[in-house]
Write a protein that holds these residues in place. Structure first.
Motif, PDB file in Angstrom:
ATOM      1  N   GLY A  41      -9.424 -33.082  26.035  1.00  0.00           N
ATOM      2  CA  GLY A  41      -9.978 -32.250  27.023  1.00  0.00           C
ATOM      3  C   GLY A  41     -11.371 -32.200  27.170  1.00  0.00           C
ATOM      4  N   PRO A  42     -11.970 -31.184  28.052  1.00  0.00           N
ATOM      5  CA  PRO A  42     -13.522 -31.112  28.000  1.00  0.00           C
ATOM      6  C   PRO A  42     -13.958 -30.606  26.604  1.00  0.00           C
ATOM      7  N   MET A  43     -15.103 -31.290  26.367  1.00  0.00           N
ATOM      8  CA  MET A  43     -15.915 -31.057  25.394  1.00  0.00           C
ATOM      9  C   MET A  43     -17.282 -30.309  25.821  1.00  0.00           C
ATOM     10  N   GLU A  44     -17.400 -29.007  25.592  1.00  0.00           N
ATOM     11  CA  GLU A  44     -18.490 -27.976  26.068  1.00  0.00           C
ATOM     12  C   GLU A  44     -19.550 -28.010  25.073  1.00  0.00           C
ATOM     13  N   VAL A  45     -20.600 -27.979  25.817  1.00  0.00           N
ATOM     14  CA  VAL A  45     -22.114 -27.710  24.635  1.00  0.00           C
ATOM     15  C   VAL A  45     -22.306 -26.518  24.907  1.00  0.00           C
ATOM     16  N   VAL A  46     -22.668 -25.747  23.622  1.00  0.00           N
ATOM     17  CA  VAL A  46     -22.833 -24.568  23.470  1.00  0.00           C
ATOM     18  C   VAL A  46     -24.225 -24.470  22.578  1.00  0.00           C
ATOM     19  N   ALA A  47     -25.095 -23.825  23.314  1.00  0.00           N
ATOM     20  CA  ALA A  47     -26.473 -23.722  22.649  1.00  0.00           C
ATOM     21  C   ALA A  47     -26.661 -22.557  21.781  1.00  0.00           C
ATOM     22  N   THR A  48     -27.026 -23.327  20.568  1.00  0.00           N
ATOM     23  CA  THR A  48     -26.656 -22.329  19.196  1.00  0.00           C
ATOM     24  C   THR A  48     -28.156 -22.495  18.464  1.00  0.00           C
ATOM     25  N   PRO A  49     -29.196 -22.142  18.916  1.00  0.00           N
ATOM     26  CA  PRO A  49     -30.637 -22.223  18.475  1.00  0.00           C
ATOM     27  C   PRO A  49     -30.765 -21.274  17.151  1.00  0.00           C
ATOM     28  N   GLY A  50     -31.909 -21.574  16.434  1.00  0.00           N
ATOM     29  CA  GLY A  50     -31.872 -20.931  15.077  1.00  0.00           C
ATOM     30  C   GLY A  50     -32.115 -21.771  13.944  1.00  0.00           C
ATOM     31  N   HIS A  51     -31.179 -22.472  13.693  1.00  0.00           N
ATOM     32  CA  HIS A  51     -31.061 -23.726  12.629  1.00  0.00           C
ATOM     33  C   HIS A  51     -32.348 -24.554  12.873  1.00  0.00           C
ATOM     34  N   SER A  52     -32.303 -24.836  14.512  1.00  0.00           N
ATOM     35  CA  SER A  52     -33.365 -25.828  14.730  1.00  0.00           C
ATOM     36  C   SER A  52     -33.458 -25.066  16.219  1.00  0.00           C
ATOM     37  N   PRO A  53     -34.578 -25.494  17.062  1.00  0.00           N
ATOM     38  CA  PRO A  53     -34.964 -25.025  18.038  1.00  0.00           C
ATOM     39  C   PRO A  53     -33.915 -25.249  19.320  1.00  0.00           C
ATOM     40  N   GLY A  54     -33.239 -26.448  19.222  1.00  0.00           N
ATOM     41  CA  GLY A  54     -32.501 -26.867  20.218  1.00  0.00           C
ATOM     42  C   GLY A  54     -31.056 -27.058  19.564  1.00  0.00           C
ATOM     43  N   HIS A  55     -30.625 -26.597  18.832  1.00  0.00           N
ATOM     44  CA  HIS A  55     -29.576 -26.666  17.913  1.00  0.00           C
ATOM     45  C   HIS A  55     -28.023 -26.568  18.945  1.00  0.00           C
ATOM     46  N   ILE A  56     -27.245 -27.516  18.971  1.00  0.00           N
ATOM     47  CA  ILE A  56     -25.838 -27.104  19.791  1.00  0.00           C
ATOM     48  C   ILE A  56     -24.801 -27.303  18.925  1.00  0.00           C
ATOM     49  N   SER A 108     -26.762 -16.890  17.939  1.00  0.00           N
ATOM     50  CA  SER A 108     -25.951 -18.013  18.293  1.00  0.00           C
ATOM     51  C   SER A 108     -24.667 -17.767  17.574  1.00  0.00           C
ATOM     52  N   VAL A 109     -24.454 -17.064  16.468  1.00  0.00           N
ATOM     53  CA  VAL A 109     -23.089 -16.705  15.863  1.00  0.00           C
ATOM     54  C   VAL A 109     -22.316 -15.989  16.764  1.00  0.00           C
ATOM     55  N   ALA A 110     -23.080 -14.861  17.545  1.00  0.00           N
ATOM     56  CA  ALA A 110     -22.435 -14.026  18.355  1.00  0.00           C
ATOM     57  C   ALA A 110     -21.951 -14.787  19.547  1.00  0.00           C
ATOM     58  N   ALA A 111     -22.597 -15.965  19.978  1.00  0.00           N
ATOM     59  CA  ALA A 111     -22.209 -16.479  20.954  1.00  0.00           C
ATOM     60  C   ALA A 111     -20.816 -17.382  20.639  1.00  0.00           C
ATOM     61  N   LEU A 112     -20.954 -17.926  19.448  1.00  0.00           N
ATOM     62  CA  LEU A 112     -19.560 -18.771  19.094  1.00  0.00           C
ATOM     63  C   LEU A 112     -18.514 -17.645  18.774  1.00  0.00           C
ATOM     64  N   GLY A 113     -18.806 -16.540  18.360  1.00  0.00           N
ATOM     65  CA  GLY A 113     -17.663 -15.525  18.451  1.00  0.00           C
ATOM     66  C   GLY A 113     -17.114 -14.966  19.714  1.00  0.00           C
ATOM     67  N   ALA A 114     -17.693 -15.328  20.636  1.00  0.00           N
ATOM     68  CA  ALA A 114     -17.175 -15.204  21.916  1.00  0.00           C
ATOM     69  C   ALA A 114     -16.322 -15.962  22.737  1.00  0.00           C
ATOM     70  N   LEU A 115     -16.067 -17.214  21.918  1.00  0.00           N
ATOM     71  CA  LEU A 115     -15.170 -18.329  22.128  1.00  0.00           C
ATOM     72  C   LEU A 115     -13.742 -17.748  21.703  1.00  0.00           C
ATOM     73  N   ASP A 116     -12.864 -18.570  22.223  1.00  0.00           N
ATOM     74  CA  ASP A 116     -11.347 -18.601  21.587  1.00  0.00           C
ATOM     75  C   ASP A 116     -11.235 -19.814  20.776  1.00  0.00           C
ATOM     76  N   VAL A 117     -11.578 -19.652  19.513  1.00  0.00           N
ATOM     77  CA  VAL A 117     -11.560 -20.250  18.532  1.00  0.00           C
ATOM     78  C   VAL A 117     -10.417 -20.349  17.478  1.00  0.00           C
ATOM     79  N   ASP A 118      -9.619 -21.146  17.190  1.00  0.00           N
ATOM     80  CA  ASP A 118      -8.604 -21.193  16.021  1.00  0.00           C
ATOM     81  C   ASP A 118      -9.105 -22.228  14.861  1.00  0.00           C
ATOM     82  N   HIS A 119      -9.949 -23.027  15.132  1.00  0.00           N
ATOM     83  CA  HIS A 119     -10.313 -24.118  14.004  1.00  0.00           C
ATOM     84  C   HIS A 119     -11.490 -24.285  14.252  1.00  0.00           C
ATOM     85  N   THR A 120     -12.360 -24.726  13.150  1.00  0.00           N
ATOM     86  CA  THR A 120     -13.912 -24.817  13.184  1.00  0.00           C
ATOM     87  C   THR A 120     -13.966 -26.091  12.150  1.00  0.00           C
TER      88      THR A 120
END
Length: 225
Positions: A133-148, A189-201
């Motif tokens: 299925g689609p693989m979506e880029v999620v910008a998650t900066p902090g660990h590095s300037p442009g971490h995804i 960025s962790v907050a942004a990830l927490g807004a997704l519907d995630v079952d597995h990481t």
């Protein structure tokens, strides 16, 4: 990997910075071939090749390398890979100067890895078609300037890069402060990830964990304390 047909973790044990670590690049299948998410440090390509052959592929089947960020344990083996494979290199635009050699890696020790040319800049929300299925880029900066990070909504799977880790005492935790220059941005960025519907990481450090949205939100709450 549970709930994610066409996505494969490729764990590698390597010597990095004088210590042995286990890292987890990932590959996802597409109609065009393979997309490799992170490469690993120098010397990782041989093990990647072994993993891919066990999956019925060759190294040359990789047509796209998407880097979560420029740290050496993710990207130092890229030049070696490109000697073997004619692949497109993609990352967030804020990571490009570090990969191209215009700037030294933020967490480097002065012995930088060979620079590489970046072909494609990835932005938040960009989607790449895969067999999972689609693989979506999620910008998650902090660990590095442009971490995804990369998100597969069809399988509720998150490829976290270093935005989250799973190699400590807890099954899933936030980024390591010692290696994260901008913890406030990383918490956002962790907050942004927490807004997704995630079952597995799947974390680069620690591999696959059967944890998702609820745990990620707990991590964010802790980071805000």
């Amino acid at each position: 990997m549970q709930g994610s047909v066409g996505v494969h973790a490729l764990p590698i044990t390597v010597d990095y910075g004088g210590r042995e670590i286990t890292i987890t690049p990932t590959v996802t299948e597409t109609a065009r071939g393979l997309v490799l998410l992170d490469v690993g440090p120098r010397g990782a390509v041989e093990t990647l090749e072994t993993h891919l052959r066990n999956l019925g592929y060759e190294l040359e089947d990789v047509w796209l390398v998407a880097l979560t960020h420029h740290d050496g344990d993710h990207a130092a083996g890229l030049a070696e890979l490109l000697e073997r494979v004619d692949a497109v290199v993609a990352c967030h635009r804020d990571e490009v100067p570090y990969l191209s050699g215009e700037r030294d890696p933020i967490k480097g020790d002065g012995d930088r890895y060979p620079p590489v040319e970046v072909d494609l800049e990835l932005a938040d929300g960009v989607r790449i078609s895969t067999l999972a299925g689609p693989m979506e880029v999620v910008a998650t900066p902090g660990h590095s300037p442009g971490h995804i990070s990369l998100y597969f909504p069809d399988g509720n799977l998150l490829i976290a890069g270093d935005a989250l880790v799973a190699d400590g005492d807890e099954p899933l935790a936030g980024p390591k402060p010692h290696f994260t220059p901008e913890m406030d941005r990383a918490a956002e960025s962790v907050a942004a990830l927490g807004a997704l519907d995630v079952d597995h990481t799947l974390c680069f450090h620690g591999g696959y964990v059967d944890r998702g949205t609820e745990r990620i939100r707990d991590i964010h709450d802790r980071l805000r304390e």
